[in-house]
Each structure stands twice: as structure tokens, then as C-alpha cells.
Design a protein around this motif. Structure first.
Motif, PDB file in Angstrom:
ATOM      1  N   SER A   1     -32.482 -42.260  86.435  1.00 32.96           N
ATOM      2  CA  SER A   1     -31.471 -42.672  87.398  1.00 32.96           C
ATOM      3  C   SER A   1     -31.396 -44.196  87.430  1.00 32.96           C
ATOM      4  O   SER A   1     -32.354 -44.889  87.109  1.00 32.96           O
ATOM      5  CB  SER A   1     -31.815 -42.121  88.783  1.00 32.96           C
ATOM      6  OG  SER A   1     -33.097 -42.567  89.166  1.00 32.96           O
ATOM      7  N   PRO A   2     -30.255 -44.736  87.814  1.00 37.25           N
ATOM      8  CA  PRO A   2     -30.103 -46.188  87.833  1.00 37.25           C
ATOM      9  C   PRO A   2     -31.102 -46.834  88.780  1.00 37.25           C
ATOM     10  O   PRO A   2     -31.543 -46.237  89.752  1.00 37.25           O
ATOM     11  CB  PRO A   2     -28.672 -46.418  88.325  1.00 37.25           C
ATOM     12  CG  PRO A   2     -28.056 -45.090  88.515  1.00 37.25           C
ATOM     13  CD  PRO A   2     -29.079 -44.042  88.265  1.00 37.25           C
ATOM     14  N   ARG A   3     -31.436 -48.037  88.473  1.00 39.05           N
ATOM     15  CA  ARG A   3     -32.393 -48.791  89.282  1.00 39.05           C
ATOM     16  C   ARG A   3     -31.800 -49.048  90.654  1.00 39.05           C
ATOM     17  O   ARG A   3     -30.664 -49.471  90.783  1.00 39.05           O
ATOM     18  CB  ARG A   3     -32.691 -50.106  88.579  1.00 39.05           C
ATOM     19  CG  ARG A   3     -33.727 -50.910  89.263  1.00 39.05           C
ATOM     20  CD  ARG A   3     -34.159 -52.059  88.377  1.00 39.05           C
ATOM     21  NE  ARG A   3     -35.206 -52.762  89.085  1.00 39.05           N
ATOM     22  CZ  ARG A   3     -35.232 -54.072  89.237  1.00 39.05           C
ATOM     23  NH1 ARG A   3     -34.307 -54.811  88.695  1.00 39.05           N
ATOM     24  NH2 ARG A   3     -36.203 -54.632  89.910  1.00 39.05           N
ATOM     25  N   VAL A   4     -32.596 -48.794  91.688  1.00 40.58           N
ATOM     26  CA  VAL A   4     -32.110 -49.015  93.050  1.00 40.58           C
ATOM     27  C   VAL A   4     -32.843 -50.171  93.725  1.00 40.58           C
ATOM     28  O   VAL A   4     -32.413 -50.649  94.757  1.00 40.58           O
ATOM     29  CB  VAL A   4     -32.245 -47.744  93.923  1.00 40.58           C
ATOM     30  CG1 VAL A   4     -31.347 -46.649  93.393  1.00 40.58           C
ATOM     31  CG2 VAL A   4     -33.685 -47.271  93.982  1.00 40.58           C
ATOM     32  N   GLY A   5     -33.943 -50.616  93.155  1.00 47.98           N
ATOM     33  CA  GLY A   5     -34.725 -51.687  93.762  1.00 47.98           C
ATOM     34  C   GLY A   5     -34.129 -53.050  93.510  1.00 47.98           C
ATOM     35  O   GLY A   5     -33.268 -53.233  92.657  1.00 47.98           O
ATOM     36  N   THR A   6     -34.591 -54.007  94.277  1.00 43.53           N
ATOM     37  CA  THR A   6     -34.113 -55.383  94.124  1.00 43.53           C
ATOM     38  C   THR A   6     -35.249 -56.334  93.775  1.00 43.53           C
ATOM     39  O   THR A   6     -35.105 -57.544  93.910  1.00 43.53           O
ATOM     40  CB  THR A   6     -33.435 -55.865  95.427  1.00 43.53           C
ATOM     41  OG1 THR A   6     -34.378 -55.763  96.493  1.00 43.53           O
ATOM     42  CG2 THR A   6     -32.195 -55.047  95.732  1.00 43.53           C
TER      43      THR A   6
ATOM     44  N   TYR B   1     -39.092 -59.245  88.540  1.00 45.65           N
ATOM     45  CA  TYR B   1     -40.396 -59.209  87.887  1.00 45.65           C
ATOM     46  C   TYR B   1     -40.572 -60.376  86.933  1.00 45.65           C
ATOM     47  O   TYR B   1     -39.623 -60.902  86.376  1.00 45.65           O
ATOM     48  CB  TYR B   1     -40.557 -57.915  87.095  1.00 45.65           C
ATOM     49  CG  TYR B   1     -40.549 -56.681  87.957  1.00 45.65           C
ATOM     50  CD1 TYR B   1     -41.662 -56.319  88.700  1.00 45.65           C
ATOM     51  CD2 TYR B   1     -39.419 -55.878  88.039  1.00 45.65           C
ATOM     52  CE1 TYR B   1     -41.654 -55.188  89.498  1.00 45.65           C
ATOM     53  CE2 TYR B   1     -39.401 -54.747  88.831  1.00 45.65           C
ATOM     54  CZ  TYR B   1     -40.520 -54.407  89.554  1.00 45.65           C
ATOM     55  OH  TYR B   1     -40.513 -53.289  90.342  1.00 45.65           O
TER      56      TYR B   1
END
Length: 158
Positions: A41-46, A49
């Protein structure tokens, strides 16, 4: 022996709707779409890194992470260790600062608590929305990655 030339055999190109079907329907020529792999699933975090090496003075240089946090030279920081991780947060009353070159300097006591030495590469995870940076020493990265690799690769330590 005489040279014998064999003419190439090239089947005719059949284009749908071009009348080459000889009265047959083009339905038999249509191919089903190829199956697609299931993608994560697409990245949801912000989180932002970075990976950086610790120098002999305890400095970490990663301008992308520092910039994402909005920290500039002189930004005051609160630094503490927790569960083997180093946590840095912008704090007007903090006793540590971002260096003039934009580097972060980890105090010797914190480096000792986390088992960090010069040359160690650390994973940086910045949360710009909270003005927070977590430094993951190699032991902490191992604790996260080794179980996942064991599950995926079906065995022991990589």
C-alpha cells in the motif's frame, strides 16, 4: 556444393479490425491482460529518513534531515536516551545546539549508553510535524530488521 538460399517464412500480421480475419471474429485474438504483482500500500507516514556516520567527536551530518526539521545552526536541542535510541527535540531551553555547520553533536554519555563509536552508521528518523529526531544505533536497527529478514528468508540471522 551450390549455395542454397532459403526464403524466410514470416507469418502475416493480423491487426484487429483491419479485415485480415478472413471472415472470422477478432474475439479469439484478444489477449487477457497480464497479471500484476500485488504492490504494498502507498506510504502514509511523513517521516524523513537518513543514514549518517558518527565522527570521533560525536557529530552527525545529514543536511536533508536537519533541513526537513527546520533546524538551523544555533537551534537549541534537548537530547536524551530511551530504550537504546537517542531522541532529539528542538527546545528553547535545551543545553545542546545544532553546530555552525548544521551538524548534530551527541554527548559522550549518550553515545556510551547506546554503545556508539566513531564510524558507526546510524539510522535517522525525523518527524518534522513534531520537531523530533530519533537516532537508531546499529543494535536498534538489528533488533528491527533481523526478525523481519528471518521471517522473509525463513531462517536465522542474515
Amino acid at each position: 556444393m551450390a549455395d542454397v538460399v532459403v526464403a524466410p517464412v514470416v507469418p502475416p500480421v493480423v491487426l484487429a479490425g483491419r479485415g485480415n480475419s478472413g471472415g472470422r471474429s477478432d474475439r479469439g485474438l484478444r489477449r487477457r491482460p497480464l497479471p500484476l504483482a500485488d504492490l504494498p500500500s502507498p506510504r502514509v507516514g511523513t517521516l524523513v529518513y537518513g543514514v549518517a556516520a558518527l565522527d570521533a567527536s560525536g557529530r552527525i551530518a545529514d543536511s536533508g534531515v536537519v533541513r526537513a526539521l527546520g533546524w538551523v545552526p544555533g537551534t537549541r536541542l534537548h537530547i536524551h536516551e530511551g530504550a537504546g535510541l537517542v531522541v532529539l527535540r528542538a527546545d528553547r531551553q535545551g543545553v545542546f545546539t545544532v553546530t555552525g555547520q548544521g551538524h548534530l553533536r551527541l554527548p559522550a554519555a549518550v553515545r556510551q549508553w547506546c554503545g556508539l563509536a566513531a564510524g558507526d552508521r546510524v539510522l535517522l528518523a525525523a518527524c518534522p510535524a513534531e520537531g523530533l529526531l530519533v537516532v537508531h544505533p546499529p543494535a536498534a536497527v538489528d533488533a528491527m530488521v533481523v526478525p523481519v529478514h528471518a521471517a522473509v528468508l525463513g531462517g536465522g540471522r542474515p
